[in-house]
Design a protein around this motif. Structure first.
Motif, PDB file in Angstrom:
ATOM      1  N   PHE A  11       0.576  -0.966   0.106  1.00  0.00           N
ATOM      2  CA  PHE A  11       0.271  -0.416  -0.051  1.00  0.00           C
ATOM      3  C   PHE A  11       0.745   1.172   0.001  1.00  0.00           C
ATOM      4  N   ALA A  12       2.001   1.389   0.917  1.00  0.00           N
ATOM      5  CA  ALA A  12       2.675   2.381   0.604  1.00  0.00           C
ATOM      6  C   ALA A  12       3.514   2.269  -0.373  1.00  0.00           C
ATOM      7  N   GLU A  13       3.758   2.038  -1.228  1.00  0.00           N
ATOM      8  CA  GLU A  13       4.563   1.499  -2.768  1.00  0.00           C
ATOM      9  C   GLU A  13       3.581   2.380  -3.701  1.00  0.00           C
ATOM     10  N   LYS A  14       2.200   1.350  -3.594  1.00  0.00           N
ATOM     11  CA  LYS A  14       1.373   1.352  -4.492  1.00  0.00           C
ATOM     12  C   LYS A  14       0.777   2.458  -4.499  1.00  0.00           C
ATOM     13  N   GLY A  15       0.116   2.372  -3.767  1.00  0.00           N
ATOM     14  CA  GLY A  15      -1.481   3.082  -3.005  1.00  0.00           C
ATOM     15  C   GLY A  15      -2.289   1.690  -2.619  1.00  0.00           C
ATOM     16  N   PHE A  16      -4.134   1.799  -2.177  1.00  0.00           N
ATOM     17  CA  PHE A  16      -4.514   1.239  -1.767  1.00  0.00           C
ATOM     18  C   PHE A  16      -4.615   0.516  -3.422  1.00  0.00           C
ATOM     19  N   ALA A  17      -5.404   1.091  -4.041  1.00  0.00           N
ATOM     20  CA  ALA A  17      -6.003   1.119  -5.221  1.00  0.00           C
ATOM     21  C   ALA A  17      -5.450   0.062  -6.353  1.00  0.00           C
ATOM     22  N   ALA A  18      -4.447   0.246  -6.152  1.00  0.00           N
ATOM     23  CA  ALA A  18      -3.450  -0.286  -7.963  1.00  0.00           C
ATOM     24  C   ALA A  18      -2.382  -1.505  -6.965  1.00  0.00           C
ATOM     25  N   THR A  19      -3.083  -1.516  -5.602  1.00  0.00           N
ATOM     26  CA  THR A  19      -2.235  -2.765  -5.127  1.00  0.00           C
ATOM     27  C   THR A  19      -3.288  -4.072  -5.013  1.00  0.00           C
ATOM     28  N   THR A  20      -3.057  -5.536  -5.392  1.00  0.00           N
ATOM     29  CA  THR A  20      -3.848  -6.203  -5.859  1.00  0.00           C
ATOM     30  C   THR A  20      -3.316  -7.323  -4.421  1.00  0.00           C
ATOM     31  N   THR A  21      -4.085  -8.313  -4.419  1.00  0.00           N
ATOM     32  CA  THR A  21      -4.415  -9.117  -2.621  1.00  0.00           C
ATOM     33  C   THR A  21      -3.082 -10.041  -3.375  1.00  0.00           C
ATOM     34  N   ARG A  22      -2.552 -10.292  -4.941  1.00  0.00           N
ATOM     35  CA  ARG A  22      -1.696 -10.816  -5.394  1.00  0.00           C
ATOM     36  C   ARG A  22      -0.243 -10.558  -5.361  1.00  0.00           C
ATOM     37  N   ASP A  23      -0.298  -9.460  -4.595  1.00  0.00           N
ATOM     38  CA  ASP A  23       0.879  -8.205  -4.697  1.00  0.00           C
ATOM     39  C   ASP A  23       1.521  -8.455  -3.252  1.00  0.00           C
ATOM     40  N   ILE A  24      -0.259  -8.436  -2.467  1.00  0.00           N
ATOM     41  CA  ILE A  24       0.457  -8.537  -0.896  1.00  0.00           C
ATOM     42  C   ILE A  24       1.066  -9.899  -0.573  1.00  0.00           C
ATOM     43  N   ALA A  25      -0.192 -11.290  -1.058  1.00  0.00           N
ATOM     44  CA  ALA A  25       0.792 -12.651  -1.130  1.00  0.00           C
ATOM     45  C   ALA A  25       2.039 -13.216  -1.495  1.00  0.00           C
ATOM     46  N   SER A  26       2.571 -12.378  -3.164  1.00  0.00           N
ATOM     47  CA  SER A  26       3.880 -12.605  -3.369  1.00  0.00           C
ATOM     48  C   SER A  26       4.536 -12.138  -2.018  1.00  0.00           C
ATOM     49  N   ARG A  27       4.723 -10.960  -1.839  1.00  0.00           N
ATOM     50  CA  ARG A  27       5.765 -10.143  -0.659  1.00  0.00           C
ATOM     51  C   ARG A  27       5.666 -11.084   0.690  1.00  0.00           C
ATOM     52  N   ALA A  28       4.667 -11.622   0.506  1.00  0.00           N
ATOM     53  CA  ALA A  28       4.014 -12.458   2.379  1.00  0.00           C
ATOM     54  C   ALA A  28       4.534 -13.985   2.147  1.00  0.00           C
ATOM     55  N   GLY A  29       4.805 -14.006   0.747  1.00  0.00           N
ATOM     56  CA  GLY A  29       5.647 -15.222   0.531  1.00  0.00           C
ATOM     57  C   GLY A  29       4.401 -16.692   0.908  1.00  0.00           C
ATOM     58  N   MET A  30       3.848 -16.693   0.297  1.00  0.00           N
ATOM     59  CA  MET A  30       2.356 -16.687   0.505  1.00  0.00           C
ATOM     60  C   MET A  30       1.060 -17.003  -0.728  1.00  0.00           C
ATOM     61  N   SER A  31       0.152 -18.224  -1.120  1.00  0.00           N
ATOM     62  CA  SER A  31      -0.275 -18.404  -2.216  1.00  0.00           C
ATOM     63  C   SER A  31      -1.149 -17.086  -2.102  1.00  0.00           C
ATOM     64  N   PRO A  32      -2.032 -16.435  -3.305  1.00  0.00           N
ATOM     65  CA  PRO A  32      -3.132 -15.394  -2.982  1.00  0.00           C
ATOM     66  C   PRO A  32      -4.330 -15.946  -2.049  1.00  0.00           C
TER      67      PRO A  32
END
Length: 191
Positions: free
Chosen positions: A18-39
């Motif tokens: 969210f800090a890097e891309k903003g809420f609107a441009a962030t996907t749950t796939r982005d978040i899962a990838s950063r956490a080392g998890m599946s979507p």
């Protein structure tokens, strides 16, 4: 050694995304990838991307309210109280600038129900600052004619840091918090 939970990894990953891309441009796939998890793992802990944002917002606002309340309670001297409250609030925003940026600038992305819950924390923060100013005015050591407006302005010094502050920049969080605290006293202390 503390083990970080999957939920905490997701929240940390959401903060970064969210800090890097903003809420609107962030996907749950982005978040899962950063956490080392599946979507799909995101949905085990949160029902939506907005739910993650709400969790980050609640944690950030609870922490900021705790900072203000502790600073208020640390002294009964009204001038020192204002100094400390503004210093600690500004320092919190510098130390947590990524979270602060998210909770301040992605507020509109929350659902109306979640915005209302977060707004209650904001009102509590403002009320604590108003109480500190009113106490100083009553004791004759602060000169403030517009307590709500002054409280909002003093808090805005810290909040605005998240718009531009970057750790490691030309001014440290401590330098800026000290400056804000001194400005707050100069703006409010009775002459």
């Amino acid at each position: 050694m503390t083990t970080i939970t999957a939920r905490e990894r997701l929240i940390n990953a959401a903060v970064e995304a969210f800090a890097e891309k903003g809420f609107a441009a962030t996907t749950t796939r982005d978040i899962a990838s950063r956490a080392g998890m599946s979507p799909a793992a995101v949905y085990v802990h949160h029902d939506s991307k907005e739910s993650l944002l709400f969790t980050v917002s609640l944690q950030g606002h609870r922490s900021a309210l705790d900072v203000i309340n502790r600073a208020y309670a640390a002294t009964s001297d009204p001038v020192e109280r204002i100094r400390r409250m503004v210093y600690d609030f500004s320092r919190w925003h510098a130390d947590h600038s990524r979270v602060g940026r998210i909770v301040q600038w992605e507020y509109h992305a929350l659902t109306p129900e979640h915005r209302a819950e977060v707004a209650a924390f904001r009102r509590s923060i403002e009320k604590t600052m108003q109480d500190a100013l009113a106490d100083g005015v009553a004791q004759g050591v602060l000169d403030v004619t517009d307590i709500p407006g002054t409280a909002f302005s003093l808090l805005s010094l810290g909040v605005d840091l998240v718009r531009w502050f970057e750790p490691g920049g030309s001014r440290s969080g401590d330098d800026l918090a000290s400056l804000h605290a001194e400005l707050a006293v100069r703006m409010t202390a009775a002459r």
